[in-house]
Design a protein around this motif. Structure first.
Motif, mmCIF file in Angstrom:
data_model
loop_
_atom_site.group_PDB
_atom_site.id
_atom_site.type_symbol
_atom_site.label_atom_id
_atom_site.label_comp_id
_atom_site.label_asym_id
_atom_site.label_seq_id
_atom_site.Cartn_x
_atom_site.Cartn_y
_atom_site.Cartn_z
ATOM 1 N N VAL A 84 32.253 51.148 38.310
ATOM 2 C CA VAL A 84 32.592 50.359 39.487
ATOM 3 C C VAL A 84 32.037 48.946 39.305
ATOM 4 C CG1 VAL A 84 32.296 50.101 41.968
ATOM 5 C CG2 VAL A 84 32.600 52.378 40.981
ATOM 6 N N ALA A 85 32.907 47.960 39.469
ATOM 7 C CA ALA A 85 32.500 46.555 39.413
ATOM 8 C C ALA A 85 32.530 46.005 40.837
ATOM 9 C CB ALA A 85 33.436 45.760 38.513
ATOM 10 N N SER A 86 31.377 45.674 41.372
ATOM 11 C CA SER A 86 31.279 45.204 42.757
ATOM 12 C C SER A 86 31.314 43.687 42.800
ATOM 13 C CB SER A 86 29.976 45.714 43.384
ATOM 14 O OG SER A 86 29.885 47.124 43.309
ATOM 15 N N GLN A 87 32.321 43.138 43.487
ATOM 16 C CA GLN A 87 32.423 41.682 43.584
ATOM 17 C C GLN A 87 31.306 41.158 44.476
ATOM 18 O OE1 GLN A 87 36.332 40.181 44.411
ATOM 19 N NE2 GLN A 87 35.564 38.193 45.105
ATOM 20 N N MET A 88 30.591 40.138 43.978
ATOM 21 C CA MET A 88 29.471 39.584 44.723
ATOM 22 C C MET A 88 29.851 38.283 45.418
ATOM 23 S SD MET A 88 26.188 40.387 42.279
ATOM 24 C CE MET A 88 26.783 39.337 40.931
ATOM 25 N N HIS A 89 30.169 37.247 44.651
ATOM 26 C CA HIS A 89 30.489 35.958 45.251
ATOM 27 C C HIS A 89 31.353 35.151 44.296
ATOM 28 C CE1 HIS A 89 27.514 33.981 42.637
ATOM 29 N NE2 HIS A 89 26.761 35.031 42.868
ATOM 30 N N SER A 90 31.955 34.118 44.826
ATOM 31 C CA SER A 90 32.806 33.229 44.035
ATOM 32 C C SER A 90 32.300 31.808 44.153
ATOM 33 C CB SER A 90 34.262 33.307 44.513
ATOM 34 O OG SER A 90 34.776 34.608 44.354
ATOM 35 N N GLN A 91 32.609 31.018 43.154
ATOM 36 C CA GLN A 91 32.176 29.621 43.122
ATOM 37 C C GLN A 91 33.282 28.790 42.482
ATOM 38 O OE1 GLN A 91 28.733 28.980 40.688
ATOM 39 N NE2 GLN A 91 28.674 26.765 41.037
#
Length: 263
Positions: A24-31
């Motif tokens: 599982v790859a959990s999306q954290m934040h975007s920049q």
């Protein structure tokens, strides 16, 4: 008896051709970063990227830039040592060393050496050396930038280098047969893995290789000889960067960060 034979065949096949494991790859934040190429982070948390053939270093409100129009297009950048950043211009066979504020501290034109070499790969090595691949004789060498001397490693390359990366004590490369090798400072060559077919490949930590196939992102565990599916599917990926189980994917929209929980 037939069932036992079939089991043995299946077991042998799984060992020799690798296994696929889903995580599982959990999306954290975007920049958002306006860049042409994202190069990753150094050990101090500074981000590096290339935009309009200029190198940028960024952390919070701090931002530095280096650009040298006279040397043409930037071919490669090495940020392993934040105090000595390397920028390579293959068209002019020239390597520029920068300090931590991207000021030029040394310029090396390999055409002007006592014994000129044609360089097609470079990276930071230990003990004031650079890793260099000399296209003239297809040899890997160590170049001491203090004494301006060359030491031949004496390594034989059976196949052309497809892609490469370096660490202080090792030179890593994938050849045209997708074989993943490394060589130490003394010329000891080691086959690490037979990598699967890929569209794009991104190096990260020593034991993990990131690759893209059909717009999907996979991790290859070199130690376990295992393919790991991240279940991440994105188009127009420009580059990926992986460190400490954090995966950064760079697209035209910016950087999206994922947490990868490897056992």
């Amino acid at each position: 008896m037939k069932k036992i034979i079939c089991f043995v065949i299946l077991f042998w096949t799984s060992l020799h051709f690798g296994q696929y494991r889903n995580i599982v790859a959990s999306q954290m934040h975007s920049q958002f970063i306006e860049a042409d190429t994202y190069l990753g982070e150094d050990t101090m948390g500074h981000q590096y990227f290339i935009k309009n053939n200029a190198l940028f270093k960024l952390k919070g409100s701090e931002k530095w830039q280096y650009k040298n129009i006279s040397l043409g297009k930037i071919t490669a950048v090495d940020v392993h040592n934040p105090l000595r950043i390397l920028v390579f211009y293959e068209a002019f066979n020239t390597l520029i060393a920068l300090d931590n504020q991207l000021n030029e501290v040394q310029k090396t034109n390999f055409n002007e050496l006592t014994t000129p070499i044609i360089t097609t790969a470079m990276g930071t090595a230990s003990q004031n050396n650079y890793w260099l691949f000399n296209q003239n004789n297809q040899q890997l060498v160590l170049y001491n930038y203090i004494h301006q001397t060359i030491q031949n490693i004496g390594l034989f390359f059976e196949q052309p280098i497809k892609t490469y990366h370096t660490q202080f004590n090792y030179f890593y490369w994938v050849d045209s047969l997708n074989r993943y090798f490394r060589c130490d400072l003394f010329g000891k060559k080691e086959l690490l893995a037979q990598l699967p077919a890929y569209d794009n490949l991104y190096f990260s930590e020593e034991s993990i290789v990131i690759y893209q196939k059909d717009d999907k992102i996979f991790l290859y565990d070199v130690k376990k000889q295992e393919n790991i599916s991240t279940e991440i599917s994105q188009k127009s990926i420009k580059s990926c960067y992986y460190k400490n189980q954090n995966l950064a994917i760079f697209t035209a929209e910016g950087i999206t960060n994922y947490k990868i929980n490897l056992p």
